[in-house]
Enzyme design. Structure first.
Site, short mmCIF file in Angstrom:
data_model
loop_
_atom_site.label_atom_id
_atom_site.label_comp_id
_atom_site.label_asym_id
_atom_site.label_seq_id
_atom_site.Cartn_x
_atom_site.Cartn_y
_atom_site.Cartn_z
N GLU A 1 1.06 -1.22 0.20
CA GLU A 1 -0.06 -0.06 0.02
C GLU A 1 0.98 1.13 0.04
OE1 GLU A 1 -3.79 1.77 2.66
OE2 GLU A 1 -2.52 0.15 3.44
N CYS B 1 -5.63 -3.13 1.84
CA CYS B 1 -5.51 -3.09 3.15
C CYS B 1 -6.90 -3.40 4.03
CB CYS B 1 -4.68 -1.90 3.91
SG CYS B 1 -4.04 -2.32 5.57
N LYS C 1 -9.14 2.63 -2.77
CA LYS C 1 -9.52 2.03 -1.53
C LYS C 1 -10.89 2.23 -1.20
CE LYS C 1 -7.51 1.50 2.94
NZ LYS C 1 -6.16 1.63 3.93
#
Length: 593
Positions: free
Chosen positions: A44, A163, A127
């Site tokens: 990330e 994540c 994300k």
């Protein structure tokens, strides 16, 4: 079923070093491709480092991140690596920062992952789930994405996630099932906490079941201010079977051959849910792109990344503290470190950590005895220096203390604190003169109850054991000595430092137990109150003495102003002082009967 050779690059980027991080990506991509990788994944926001915090609001930094990504794509092609799909985390934006006056609804900064291929950025993923708890403030910084990116590589459909997407059910992984993917690549900047590695594998298994697909989890490693990232990258099959697991706290390349379901030949428009332009239950769309031509099966011997089992708790914490300190020193370009050596357990453990982190030649240990310093404490400090080989110096403080007392009328605790502050002045003077970073040595128990002298023993630029309870400090010392003995090395920490009663030695015969409950009693109360957010009633129900609870909570509540001024230190617990635990200094709320 097609076989895809996947590379997970568990690397250590530096926040803000766009050029350095790009070179890191290029060199590790080369290693991966030399191993036959057909798809390469990095953590990330690897290109910018993570977390970038308020750099998100600096439009020049966002623009630099986007430009660096375009250059990286071109440079990979120039390097002869353009035929391989490379997943890279970076900072993107499709609108002004959300805090600006010209902010637009649904647009702004994005925590993004891009697929680079053929010299260009072929697709991006934003994300979806933005964590806003503990050390995370992503709702403050980013706008969530609403589209799942699916990349067809080597005849396999691969979905991208980032994540926190992994930690939430019913989001991108559920959409990945509707999209019929064979693999989900999860790129991560997941900070270390003790026992967090025990949660990851069961979590990956749940998401694999939800997605109906294999999951490749790549996490960064390295230290960033208070945070440390341990890696622990892994791959699980669609049935939850652990395929490979990387070591913790080191950079590492995982190369793994995966047999995966062939991508469907059904037209996108005929897919039931998750098709482009349709809304699956989660509200996410699916965007599909094909990367390059069909890939031949990997050549040569089959690649298996191996499985490394997590280590014991004490070993894990020690590695985390060493890496956090090493990277704080290295990334901030300090030439060395300096700390006071009292002969006690806390300074002994910090010295041993420092020697492991940067080497004995870059550690200065200073004994600063006063008239109250016992002979055994002086001997223990010298013994530790001999065991570790650090640069040992002695600077007696009594003449300086006496000069103060000749000019000021002080008594009691003021004289005790004066000694600690003189020691702080000496350490800072050495820092100013020679350039080392001053390490402070207060443990989490002491910080919790305010058992430290502001501008004295709290002086320092970094505290390696800031998030380590006193009882754990002893456990770490015993573990480190046992580990050294197991390796045939000299145990670094004198047994006297481990076994003797703790004392600040600021007055005749002083012991910590004069002011505090025994640490075996104190620490469980502090862990419940600080880490577990238990109130007085909850602590009483846990079996603690109500009178001791009242005394301890009073100390904790009135010491917030000290903690607010304390040095940063590596986070290892679920709730570290600082970014994790944010309480007002001016606060009249008290836990009562």
């Amino acid at each position: 079923m097609p076989t895809l050779r996947l590379a997970l690059c568990q690397v250590n980027p530096t926040v803000g070093d766009l050029a350095g991080n790009a070179e890191l990506i290029r060199s590790w991509t080369r290693r991966a491709v030399d191993g036959g990788a057909q798809l390469v994944a990095f953590p990330e926001m690897v290109l910018t480092g993570y977390p970038v915090e308020d750099l998100v609001f600096r439009r020049s930094f966002v623009a630099a991140s986007k430009a660096a990504l375009e250059r990286l794509a071109a440079d990979l092609a120039v390097d002869g690596l353009g035929d391989v799909a490379v997943v890279v985390g970076y900072l993107d934006a499709d609108g002004p920062p959300q805090v600006s006056g010209d902010a637009e609804p649904g647009r702004g900064a994005r925590n993004a992952a891009a697929v680079l291929h053929g010299g260009t950025v072929v697709t991006t993923y934003f994300k979806h789930h933005l964590p806003n708890y503990g050390v995370f403030d992503e709702d403050r910084y980013f706008v969530p994405g609403d589209t799942l990116s699916v990349v067809r590589v080597g005849g396999v459909d691969v979905a991208l996630t980032i994540c926190e997407d992994l930690w939430q059910a019913g989001g991108p992984f559920a959409v990945a099932r509707t999209a019929g993917v064979g693999l989900v690549v999860s790129v991560n900047g997941s900070p270390y906490e003790l026992n967090k590695d025990d949660l990851r594998l069961p979590l990956l298994r749940r998401r694999a079941e939800e997605a109906g697909a294999a999951i490749a989890y790549v996490n960064m490693t390295g230290g960033q201010d208070e945070l440390v990232f341990e890696g622990d990258s892994m791959i699980v099959g669609a049935d939850g079977t652990l395929v490979t697991r990387a070591p913790q706290f080191v950079e590492h390349l995982v190369l793994q051959d995966l047999e995966l379901p062939a991508a469907t030949t059904t037209a996108v428009a005929e897919l039931p849910a998750g098709a482009a332009g349709q809304e699956p239950p989660s509200g996410m769309r699916v965007d599909r792109v094909t990367v390059g031509a069909e890939l031949p099966a990997p050549t040569g011997p089959a690649c298996h990344g191996g499985t490394v089992e997590p280590v014991a708790d004490e070993a894990e914490v020690w590695q985390a503290l060493v890496l956090g300190l090493r990277d704080y020193v290295r990334k901030n370009r300090f030439p060395s470190v300096v700390l006071g050596l009292s002969g006690g357990i806390d300074s002994a453990v910090v010295a041993a950590l420092a020697v492991d982190a940067v080497g004995p030649e870059r550690v200065i240990g200073v004994s600063m005895p006063s008239q109250h310093s016992s002979e055994h404490s002086r001997d223990d400090a010298a013994d530790l220096a001999k065991r570790t080989g650090l640069d040992y110096r002695v600077e007696p403080i009594q003449p300086m203390v006496d000069t103060f007392l000749a000019n000021m009328s002080l008594s009691g605790v003021a004289v005790e604190n004066l000694q600690a502050r003189v020691r702080g002045v000496i350490l800072m003077a050495l820092s100013n003169q020679e350039g080392p970073l001053v390490l402070t040595t207060g443990n989490k128990s002491e910080l919790a109850v305010g058992y430290s002298t502001l501008y004295g023993d709290s002086v320092g630029g970094f505290n390696p054991i800031k998030d380590v309870w006193k009882t754990l400090v002893w456990r770490l010392a015993r573990w480190r000595n046992a580990d050294a003995a197991r390796r045939g090395q000299t145990p670094p920490i004198p047994e006297n430092s481990i076994g003797k009663p703790p004392s600040a030695e600021l007055s005749p015969g002083q012991l910590d137990s004069d002011s505090l409950p025994d640490y075996d009693v104190l620490d469980p109360i502090l862990i419940g109150y600080v880490d577990g957010d238990l109130g007085r009633d909850g602590l009483v129900e846990s079996g603690h003495d109500p009178a001791v609870i009242d005394r301890v909570l009073q100390m904790v509540d009135t010491a917030e102003y000290k903690r607010r001024q304390s040095a940063p230190g590596t986070k290892i617990s679920m709730k570290a002082f600082g970014r994790d635990r944010r309480l007002p200094i001016t606060n009249r709320w008290r836990e009562r009967d």
